[in-house]
Design an enzyme around this catalytic site. Structure first.
Site, PDB file in Angstrom:
ATOM      1  N   ASN A   4       0.807  -1.222   0.000  1.00  0.00           N
ATOM      2  CA  ASN A   4       0.000   0.000   0.000  1.00  0.00           C
ATOM      3  C   ASN A   4       0.846   1.279   0.000  1.00  0.00           C
ATOM      4  OD1 ASN A   4      -2.345   1.888   0.981  1.00  0.00           O
ATOM      5  ND2 ASN A   4      -0.774   1.990   2.581  1.00  0.00           N
ATOM      6  N   TYR A  43       4.704   9.169 -10.926  1.00  0.00           N
ATOM      7  CA  TYR A  43       3.794   8.373 -10.090  1.00  0.00           C
ATOM      8  C   TYR A  43       2.908   7.480 -10.969  1.00  0.00           C
ATOM      9  CZ  TYR A  43      -0.143   7.808  -6.746  1.00  0.00           C
ATOM     10  OH  TYR A  43      -1.147   7.329  -5.938  1.00  0.00           O
ATOM     11  N   ALA A  60       4.760   4.490 -12.350  1.00  0.00           N
ATOM     12  CA  ALA A  60       4.920   3.417 -11.362  1.00  0.00           C
ATOM     13  C   ALA A  60       3.597   2.674 -11.154  1.00  0.00           C
ATOM     14  CB  ALA A  60       5.421   3.998 -10.040  1.00  0.00           C
ATOM     15  N   LYS A  61       2.504   3.415 -11.115  1.00  0.00           N
ATOM     16  CA  LYS A  61       1.204   2.779 -10.871  1.00  0.00           C
ATOM     17  C   LYS A  61       0.753   1.951 -12.082  1.00  0.00           C
ATOM     18  CE  LYS A  61       0.437   4.277  -6.675  1.00  0.00           C
ATOM     19  NZ  LYS A  61       0.475   3.342  -5.550  1.00  0.00           N
TER      20      LYS A  61
END
Ligand SMILES: NC(=O)c1ccc[n+]([C@@H]2O[C@H](COP(=O)([O-])OP(=O)(O)OC[C@H]3O[C@@H](n4cnc5c(N)ncnc54)[C@H](OP(=O)(O)O)[C@@H]3O)[C@@H](O)[C@H]2O)c1
Length: 250
Positions: free
Chosen positions: A92, A159, A162-163
């Site tokens: 997470n 970001y 990466a996601k």
């Protein structure tokens, strides 16, 4: 610990970034489901300690910095050394650093991608021998991705990269681990009220809420419920990406 305890005892989950926000919500709901929970933190150790004080012997605070993935083996060993098993891994925690590509320093850009991806690979790699040893009825890995990984957002090229990669990672890993019965799924939240979104100015918040079919940001409890569904209930799901975004991506 008796050798048989790992086969019969309470199941164990590791949740990264359990000190606050969505990770803290997931940790709480897994505890409510009867699991023991190891919660990683970087700066919020006292918050995980507080949870441990409420649930003696059922919460284990584990320091882990996404930017230091060489600590992954020690983090997993801390959990398995304490409880002798690991059934569920919820990845997470995330590093976020925004900035439009035209202006962002490429070293900062790469740090976001690397910290998020390398820590994911390192933690899963260290956990595989435990997830695959047959102690769990339906072991699983849940990656907390983001709706931004599929539809993008200005200022989020690092970001979002990466996601987006988390989805390809999860689907490949799902194929690698299915023969051992381990499920690998991704949760893709939309905008959620946490520290990560607290700096969004009111006007931008209103625009995002407007663009979300349900007309609002999600809550930590709602996103945690979806994560726990993937971890605990979705025993015939692997390689799935569950959108929990109030319809923002439609
Ligand atoms: N909030 C949203 O709108 C939203 C939307 C889509 C996806 N997500 C995803 O949901 C997940 C949780 O986000 P959140 O909103 O709950 O974030 P948050 O409230 O900002 O909490 C972040 C958590 O990650 C940990 N963390 C941050 N940097 C770290 C690092 N370098 N090493 C180790 N741990 C680190 C923090 O630990 P410490 O507090 O101990 O430092 C904290 O527990 C993330 O994967 C995020 O990308 C969030």
């Amino acid at each position: 610990m008796d050798a048989d305890d790992s086969m019969t005892g309470e199941r164990v989950a590791l949740v990264t970034g359990a000190s606050r926000g969505i990770g803290a919500g997931i940790a709480q709901q897994l505890l409510d489901r009867g699991l023991r929970v190891a919660g990683t933190y970087r700066t919020g150790g006292e918050l995980v300690e507080k949870l441990a004080a409420v649930h003696p012997d059922r919460v284990l605070p584990v320091p882990f910095d996404l930017a230091a993935p060489e600590g992954a083996g020690a983090a997993i060993e801390q959990v398995t050394g304490q409880w002798g098993r690991l059934d569920t891994l919820v990845l997470n925690a995330a590093v976020w650093h925004g900035g439009k590509l035209a202006k962002i320093d490429l070293d900062d850009w790469w740090q976001v991608v690397e910290a998020n991806l390398r820590s994911t690979a390192a933690l899963v790699q260290a956990a595989i021998p435990w997830l695959t040893r047959g102690a769990s009825p339906s072991p699983g890995v849940v990656l907390v991705g983001s709706a931004v990984g599929s539809v993008g957002f200005p200022g989020d090229t690092a970001y979002a990269s990466a996601k987006a990669a988390a989805v390809g990672f999860a689907r490949s890993l799902a194929k690698e681990l299915a023969p051992k019965g381990v499920r690998v799924n991704v949760l893709a939240p939309g905008f959620v009220d946490t520290d990560m979104t607290s700096a969004i100015p009111d006007a931008a918040r209103a625009r995002i809420a407007d663009a979300t079919l349900l007309g609002r940001f999600g809550t930590v409890e709602e996103i945690a419920r979806a994560a726990v569904f993937l971890a605990e209930d979705a025993t015939f799901c692997t390689g799935a990406v569950l959108a929990a975004d109030g319809g923002w991506t439609l």
